[in-house]
Design a protein around this motif. Structure first.
Motif, PDB file in Angstrom:
ATOM      1  N   ARG A 141       1.186   4.101  -2.921  1.00 14.06           N
ATOM      2  CA  ARG A 141       1.011   5.511  -2.600  1.00 14.06           C
ATOM      3  C   ARG A 141       2.156   6.347  -3.177  1.00 14.06           C
ATOM      4  O   ARG A 141       1.962   7.454  -3.643  1.00 14.06           O
ATOM      5  CB  ARG A 141       0.970   5.684  -1.091  1.00 14.06           C
ATOM      6  CG  ARG A 141      -0.029   6.667  -0.617  1.00 14.06           C
ATOM      7  CD  ARG A 141      -0.095   6.626   0.879  1.00 14.06           C
ATOM      8  NE  ARG A 141      -1.264   5.905   1.334  1.00 14.06           N
ATOM      9  CZ  ARG A 141      -2.469   6.448   1.379  1.00 14.06           C
ATOM     10  NH1 ARG A 141      -2.652   7.684   1.003  1.00 14.06           N
ATOM     11  NH2 ARG A 141      -3.494   5.760   1.799  1.00 14.06           N
ATOM     12  N   ARG A 161       0.834  -1.195   0.000  1.00 16.22           N
ATOM     13  CA  ARG A 161       0.000   0.000   0.000  1.00 16.22           C
ATOM     14  C   ARG A 161       0.873   1.251   0.000  1.00 16.22           C
ATOM     15  O   ARG A 161       0.634   2.204  -0.734  1.00 16.22           O
ATOM     16  CB  ARG A 161      -0.890  -0.026   1.243  1.00 16.22           C
ATOM     17  CG  ARG A 161      -2.014   0.963   1.197  1.00 16.22           C
ATOM     18  CD  ARG A 161      -2.996   0.717   2.316  1.00 16.22           C
ATOM     19  NE  ARG A 161      -3.622  -0.577   2.228  1.00 16.22           N
ATOM     20  CZ  ARG A 161      -3.694  -1.449   3.223  1.00 16.22           C
ATOM     21  NH1 ARG A 161      -3.154  -1.170   4.395  1.00 16.22           N
ATOM     22  NH2 ARG A 161      -4.278  -2.604   3.056  1.00 16.22           N
ATOM     23  N   LEU A 204     -10.368  -1.227   5.743  1.00 14.50           N
ATOM     24  CA  LEU A 204      -9.378  -1.747   4.810  1.00 14.50           C
ATOM     25  C   LEU A 204      -9.747  -3.174   4.455  1.00 14.50           C
ATOM     26  O   LEU A 204     -10.319  -3.897   5.271  1.00 14.50           O
ATOM     27  CB  LEU A 204      -8.002  -1.754   5.474  1.00 14.50           C
ATOM     28  CG  LEU A 204      -7.193  -0.479   5.428  1.00 14.50           C
ATOM     29  CD1 LEU A 204      -5.897  -0.678   6.202  1.00 14.50           C
ATOM     30  CD2 LEU A 204      -6.874  -0.108   3.991  1.00 14.50           C
ATOM     31  N   HIS A 256      -7.136   1.172   0.463  1.00 17.15           N
ATOM     32  CA  HIS A 256      -6.500   2.269   1.192  1.00 17.15           C
ATOM     33  C   HIS A 256      -7.608   3.049   1.871  1.00 17.15           C
ATOM     34  O   HIS A 256      -8.734   3.081   1.387  1.00 17.15           O
ATOM     35  CB  HIS A 256      -5.748   3.179   0.226  1.00 17.15           C
ATOM     36  CG  HIS A 256      -6.634   3.856  -0.764  1.00 17.15           C
ATOM     37  ND1 HIS A 256      -7.010   5.165  -0.664  1.00 17.15           N
ATOM     38  CD2 HIS A 256      -7.263   3.374  -1.852  1.00 17.15           C
ATOM     39  CE1 HIS A 256      -7.816   5.467  -1.650  1.00 17.15           C
ATOM     40  NE2 HIS A 256      -7.993   4.396  -2.401  1.00 17.15           N
TER      41      HIS A 256
END
Lengths: 499, 217
Positions: free
Chosen positions: A276, A272, B106, B85
């Motif tokens: 990002r 993640r 999540l 996210h």
């Protein structure tokens, strides 16, 4: 008016004086050139060129300041200093040198002699006293001659003298501009030099973009290799072990499976973060405005965001703008000690403009901060610019402008409404019809009294209507073609200013 | 309990269906795109919907938009949003109507099936289920805010769990406290943040979340 005239005369006088100093430099240069190419005393050359360039630079500055004629420096950039090899010698072509003196001189020599701007400077040095000097002196000369003529005291001469003197006075305020235009003739970069500079700039930008992209890919590869990939291997191995144990020792197998779950959660977190860094999900889902709003919410500072965008910018530009804003916000909290930040995102024609204002203590300097250098590098790939205004004590205002940020057709659509586009097409397609056959051809047919009426509408009408219709047709045709030409020109200009 | 499920990845959709069915939920529709989801929500009127944020055809926030639209049409329609996210921005949008019955987690939370099913049930009954990550971000960005600094570490823990949407009983179990101790902490927190105390768990959570969201402009 009087003041302007006086200033004009003053500047003319100053320009004349400067033109006279050219004569001195010209003499020096002539001697040096003779020594250089006649006697081989080439070491005198660079200093002379530097002197002439200094004078030319001064002339350019004067043209810019006094007459608004901006003249860019035409020179190609100076060569980099020679770098020693590993053994401490300097290689230049097939020769080796012990010190950098000769190779660096060679580079300078090549740089100066091969740049046409150098020789144009010399040409200007030669031409400036007779042409520029005379130009600059012309108002004074005119007034002087006028006065001399008046003093002859004959009617014709008095008249001529007065006219001449008045002309001189009128010309005086404009002479600086004329002189500036003359200066531009020889001292401005030629089209070729301009293109060469542009190519050099683009090559540099391209190299930087490719480099940073490659570095980015390497970073992603390393992160994946050391992170998620390694974890997945561990997960597979642990699962294998659990499979072995599941019959003989179910409790141990259960513990292993719990560990696997933890490892998979950890790799998800890692992925993640990686995602990002590559392209933030909110940016993909919502575009720049909401991505910056999300950023503002996560920031410890009080960030207000205002966004005014007609359409979403092109994806790469959007991403660059996002990361630049991230960096600017980070800078504001890290170095500037700011509490409140305002982010303003707007557009000007096809350019995207971002302003970040904070109330920190200011004093940011792009030449020192590596973060700001990074921003400039990121922007340069898109021809973007960063303007930073950060006086000590704050506030800091960073303005970023990225040209060509919006899809070309979106901007074009917004500059020209649909009805106008259709009208334009009709005008271009049909203007010939009223203009030539129905207008001009019918007119000639009428003038020469021809019997051929063909399909000329006007000739079938009763006599009194014929001329008005013919002239009306011509007027319509002319109006159509001029509308088409004007609109197209306007459109091109607008696009030109966007691009 | 009747559930509408929206998830575009087949494996994950299948897994979620199995998981929910195993816990006694009835899957009335399992869809894979935004328009299908909106139609299913409006036609089936499920007791709870489990929705992925990013769905076809645009692969932007299709699922979230469909959920918000459906909630405007049917106020209080319970929706649990799943995502790769979490963003405070989306949490705000979900909480904006102040009616509760929302969840935002999540996707990783599905790993712990017990807690995940618990969250689904909580949302279905009109409560909230906020991801710990959202709450952590919310508290971090409130860090400079004065009253929060006055909380003791224990009160902070309680606040975090409460903001996630847990009941006093669940908080007590999590922190190994008695329920009365938890309600004492809650009373203290509400006093320090200057909020009106409410007996209703759901309304209490919304008050806390609104407070945390509201302290920033």
């Amino acid at each position: 008016m009087v003041l302007k005239t006086m200033v004009g005369f003053g500047r003319g006088l100053a320009l004349v004086t400067l033109a006279v100093t050219n004569l001195v430099m010209l003499a020096v240069s002539a001697v040096v050139l003779v020594l250089c190419f006649g006697l081989g005393m080439i070491f005198l050359f660079p200093a002379t060129v530097r002197m002439v360039r200094g004078r030319a630079r001064q002339a350019r500055q004067i043209a810019g300041a006094w007459s608004g004629v901006e003249i860019d420096a035409p020179y190609s950039p100076a060569p980099p200093p020679p770098q020693p090899q590993r053994d401490g010698w300097y290689r230049e072509g097939r020769q080796l040198y012990r010190t950098s003196l000769v190779p660096s001189f060679n580079r300078t020599w090549n740089w100066m002699t091969k740049d046409p701007a150098t020789w144009r400077d010399f040409a200007w040095l030669l031409a400036e006293p007779p042409v520029g000097g005379l130009l600059a002196a012309s108002p004074l000369i005119m007034v002087g001659c006028g006065v001399a003529l008046v003093r002859v005291w004959q009617p014709v001469e008095v008249l001529a003298g007065v006219v001449l003197a008045i002309a001189g006075v009128l010309v005086a305020p404009r002479i600086a501009r004329v002189h500036g235009l003359w200066t531009r003739l020889l001292l401005a970069p030629t089209k070729k030099a301009r293109l060469a500079n542009e190519v050099r700039h683009l090559t540099q930008v391209h190299t930087e973009a490719v480099d940073s992209q490659a570095a980015e890919l390497r970073r992603i590869e390393r992160d994946l290799h050391d992170g998620a990939q390694a974890r997945l291997v561990a997960i597979g191995m642990t699962l294998g072990a659990a499979e072995e144990l599941v019959d003989s020792d179910p409790t141990a197998a259960k513990a292993l499976i719990a560990k696997v779950r933890e490892a998979s959660a950890a790799s998800l977190i890692e992925l993640r973060q990686l995602v990002r860094g590559i392209h933030p999900p909110v940016l993909a889902e919502r575009g720049l405005g909401d991505a910056v709003r999300a950023l503002a919410l996560d920031s410890p500072l009080k960030v207000t965001v205002s966004v005014e965008l007609p359409v979403r910018p092109e994806a790469p530009v959007e991403s660059a703008a996002y990361f630049v804003i991230t960096e600017l916000l980070a800078n504001a909290s890290r170095h500037g000690d700011a509490r409140n930040v305002a982010v303003d995102i707007s557009h000007r024609r096809s350019a995207l403009r971002v302003t970040v204002t904070d109330d920190g203590h200011g004093g940011a300097d792009p030449s020192r901060g590596s973060g700001l250098r990074g921003i400039e590098r990121r922007l340069s790939a898109f021809d973007g610019v960063l303007a930073l205004n950060s006086p000590p004590g704050g506030p800091t205002v960073a303005t970023v402008e990225l040209p060509r940020a919006f899809p070309a057709d979106a901007v074009r659509r917004s500059t020209l409404p649909v009805w106008k586009q259709r009208l334009l097409a009709v005008c271009w397609g049909l203007f010939w019809l009223p203009l030539f056959p129905q207008g001009l051809a019918a007119m000639f047919s009428k003038i020469f009294g021809s019997d051929v009426r063909s399909w000329f509408l006007a000739l079938y009408l009763p006599e009194p209507f014929q001329w008005p219709v013919i002239l009306g047709m011509i007027a319509l045709g002319v109006a159509m073609v001029s509308f088409a030409v004007m609109t197209t020109k306007q459109m091109k200009e607008r696009e030109g200013s966007c691009v | 309990m009747r559930v509408v499920l929206a998830e575009d990845l087949y494996l994950l959709r299948d897994g979620l269906v199995r998981l929910l069915q195993a816990h006694g939920f009835e899957i009335v529709a399992a869809v894979e795109s935004g328009p299908e989801l909106l139609r299913a929500l409006l036609d089936e009127r499920p007791e709870v919907a489990v929705v992925d944020v990013r769905l076809p055809p645009t692969f932007t926030d299709e699922g979230l938009q469909a959920a918000l639209t459906a909630r405007r049409a049917i106020p209080g329609l319970p929706v649990l949003v799943l995502s790769q996210h979490v963003e405070q921005l989306y949490a705000r949008e979900l909480l904006a109507d102040g009616t509760g019955g929302v969840g935002y987690l999540l996707k990783d939370r599905v790993f712990n099936s017990g807690q995940f099913v618990d969250a689904v049930r909580r949302v279905a009954s009109g409560g909230t289920a906020m991801d710990p990550d959202v709450i952590a971000k919310l508290l971090a960005s409130n860090a400079r805010h004065e009253p929060l600094g006055k909380l003791t570490p224990r009160e902070r823990e309680v606040l975090e769990l409460m903001a996630e949407g847990r009941s006093n009983a669940a908080i007590a179990q999590r922190l190994y406290l008695s329920e009365s101790a938890v309600s004492k902490h809650t009373a203290n927190i509400f006093a320090k943040l200057d909020l009106a105390v409410s007996d209703d768990d759901n309304r209490r959570v919304l008050a806390v979340l609104t407070y945390l969201n509201g302290t920033r402009g």
